[in-house]
Structures are given as structure tokens and as C-alpha cells.
Design a protein around this motif. Sequence first.
Motif, short mmCIF file in Angstrom:
data_model
loop_
_atom_site.label_atom_id
_atom_site.label_comp_id
_atom_site.label_asym_id
_atom_site.label_seq_id
_atom_site.Cartn_x
_atom_site.Cartn_y
_atom_site.Cartn_z
N SER A 74 25.08 75.94 -81.17
CA SER A 74 24.63 74.95 -82.14
C SER A 74 24.13 73.68 -81.46
CB SER A 74 25.77 74.60 -83.11
OG SER A 74 26.88 74.05 -82.41
N HIS A 75 24.51 73.47 -80.20
CA HIS A 75 24.07 72.28 -79.48
C HIS A 75 22.56 72.26 -79.30
CE1 HIS A 75 28.29 71.80 -77.43
NE2 HIS A 75 28.34 71.89 -78.75
N ALA A 76 21.93 73.43 -79.18
CA ALA A 76 20.48 73.49 -79.01
C ALA A 76 19.78 72.88 -80.22
CB ALA A 76 20.04 74.94 -78.79
N GLY A 120 19.21 64.50 -53.89
CA GLY A 120 19.03 63.23 -54.56
C GLY A 120 18.72 63.39 -56.04
N THR A 121 19.23 64.45 -56.64
CA THR A 121 18.96 64.75 -58.05
C THR A 121 20.12 64.29 -58.92
OG1 THR A 121 17.75 66.74 -57.37
CG2 THR A 121 18.38 66.57 -59.69
N PRO A 122 19.88 63.48 -59.93
CA PRO A 122 20.98 63.10 -60.83
C PRO A 122 21.38 64.27 -61.72
CG PRO A 122 18.91 62.16 -61.61
CD PRO A 122 18.62 62.81 -60.28
N VAL A 123 22.68 64.52 -61.79
CA VAL A 123 23.23 65.62 -62.59
C VAL A 123 24.44 65.10 -63.36
CG1 VAL A 123 24.42 67.86 -62.49
CG2 VAL A 123 22.45 67.43 -61.01
N THR A 124 24.57 65.52 -64.59
CA THR A 124 25.74 65.15 -65.36
C THR A 124 26.17 66.31 -66.25
OG1 THR A 124 26.72 63.42 -66.75
CG2 THR A 124 24.54 64.18 -67.37
N SER A 125 27.46 66.33 -66.57
CA SER A 125 27.99 67.33 -67.49
C SER A 125 29.19 66.73 -68.19
CB SER A 125 28.42 68.59 -66.73
OG SER A 125 28.99 69.53 -67.62
N SER A 126 29.30 66.99 -69.49
CA SER A 126 30.44 66.48 -70.24
C SER A 126 30.47 67.11 -71.61
CB SER A 126 30.36 64.96 -70.41
OG SER A 126 29.29 64.61 -71.26
N SER A 127 31.60 66.97 -72.26
CA SER A 127 31.68 67.19 -73.70
C SER A 127 31.07 65.99 -74.40
CB SER A 127 33.14 67.35 -74.12
OG SER A 127 33.32 66.99 -75.47
N ALA A 128 30.48 66.22 -75.56
CA ALA A 128 29.91 65.11 -76.33
C ALA A 128 30.98 64.14 -76.81
CB ALA A 128 29.12 65.65 -77.52
N LEU A 129 32.25 64.57 -76.83
CA LEU A 129 33.32 63.67 -77.28
C LEU A 129 33.45 62.44 -76.39
CD1 LEU A 129 35.14 64.18 -79.80
CD2 LEU A 129 33.89 66.18 -79.02
#
Length: 304
Positions: free
Chosen positions: A23-25, A134-143
Amino acid sequence: MSSEGTDAGERTLRVGLVGVNTSHAGAFARLLNERAVADGARITWVWGGELRPGQPDATTLARTYDIPHVASEPTEMLSETDLVLVVDDTGQGANHVPLARAFVAAGVPTFVDKPMAVDLVEASGLFTLAADKGTPVTSSSALRFAVELEAERDQLAALGTLSSVVSVGPGEWYYYGVHAVEQLFALAGSGVEWVQRFTWPERDIAVLSYADGGPSAVVQTLRDAKYAFHLTAYGSEGRHAVHIKDFDGFYAGQVRAAVEMARTGKPPIAPEETLELLAVLRAGVLSAEDGGTRVSVSSVLGGI
């Protein structure tokens, strides 16, 4: 890497969407292309991959949210991408790192949906590649980006020294427990020393202890209760409870943070904090497998 119009005010940040079996898509496509929550950023292509009942395929998603291109391969539009959102949910996140790797290697700012990886070694390896390139990367729950947490920041700060936090969310420990741990981290930060998890078919209850005299926390993932995210904090000066229910709010905050990362090159969350959060979840798995023993977070991180 941004496309530019006739002046700086007309720049469009081209966002790619990898995966539609969550559903995130649809949430990200609606917020970026229909509601324009991140000014100047739009999803310009989508790749489908594995389908899931109840979720639209890539062609339907593209038609619904005015996405110009449906890619036949995940990396087909790599050279025309300023930010990629890797949300494919195959194997509950098992494909996240393999799908993200080519974009990170090419220098494309990359958001990886929760959980970043099932295997912490893979997650660590992607961050290492990101640092090398040198690539910015992030990951998280939307909470992490709950509007209620931000709106009630002053009330939470007024609690004084934290004694204990109870964080509650739905679902399975690792795959959905990331939400409850993420909202805990949004309040109390990183620094968890050990995890002790007890599990039943209907729910999980985990005790987390912060190092250096920090608070204790109870994280519950409930499979037999009404779907909700809730956080209660106890401090030296009082108690405050937060009920998180604005889903559009936290998804919008998350996608805006990813867009800002693409523009500035600065991830909103330090890789070390994301890895610790994943290690907390993994420590909970190991604890339950061993009958509820305490498992140190450092021992899990030491394995990567």
C-alpha cells in the motif's frame, strides 16, 4: 541530477518507484503526484515486480496517478532518476537491498522502505557502498515522521528525564515491530543496551533497556487488538500519551524527508541509528528463540 526548467523555480526532481506490492506505493504516488506534498518532486516512472491481491499493478498505478513511464526492468530509467523509492515488499523486505544496490552504486539518492533488510549484513553492506560512492541513503518506518509526535514535542520534552516508555503497534515482531521501535526511537533516540522478548501467538511483548542510566521501554506488537499506534512516556515531571492516527501525515513527512535528502545529499537519519534499530529487532528474534533471555544489541551489531 535534477532536471531543470527555465529557472531555478521550475526544477523537477524525478522520482522512481520500485515495487507496487504494498500500500505504500499507492500512498507515495498519491502524495507526490496528486497532492504535491513535496514541491517540485514527482514520480516519473514505476516498476511493478511481484503483484499482490488487492494492490494495483504498475500500469494501473501509473494511469491513476499520472506517472509517465512504466519500466520493464528496475534499472531501465536509472539515468533519468534523481531519487528512487524502493518499496517492493517481496519476502517482507528481502529484496530491498538487491533492488537498491544498482541505484546506490550509480549515485542515485535512495530511500529503502521498512524493514530495510531481513539480513543485517546486507543492510550494513548497502550503507558501506553508499559511503564509498557518496550516495545518500535512508530507510525507516513512516512512524518516525508522525505529525502527532512533532506536534506534541513540547509536552514530551516537559516530562523531564525519561523513566519509561511504552510503545504499541500491530502485527508481527520484525516486519511490523519496526513501526513500534521506530516511534520509540523518534522519542527516546538510540542507545538500547539489551532486548528481552516474550512471544505468544496473539502478541509480542519486549523489554528494552537503554544504556548509561537511560529509560526502560516496553514494545508491544499486537495481533489480537484493534489496529493502532500508541506511545506513552513517563518522566520525572509527568506522563504523556500520544495516539498516532494521521497516516497521510506520517507518509507525507517520510516522502518529504526523502526528497530533501535528494536535494541536500544529507540523510535524515544516521545509518548507525538505522542499523541499531534493525539490531534491536534481530535481538528480539534471538531472545524469543531462546525462551526470553536478554540479548545485547552490541552482540548483534558485532556480527555485521
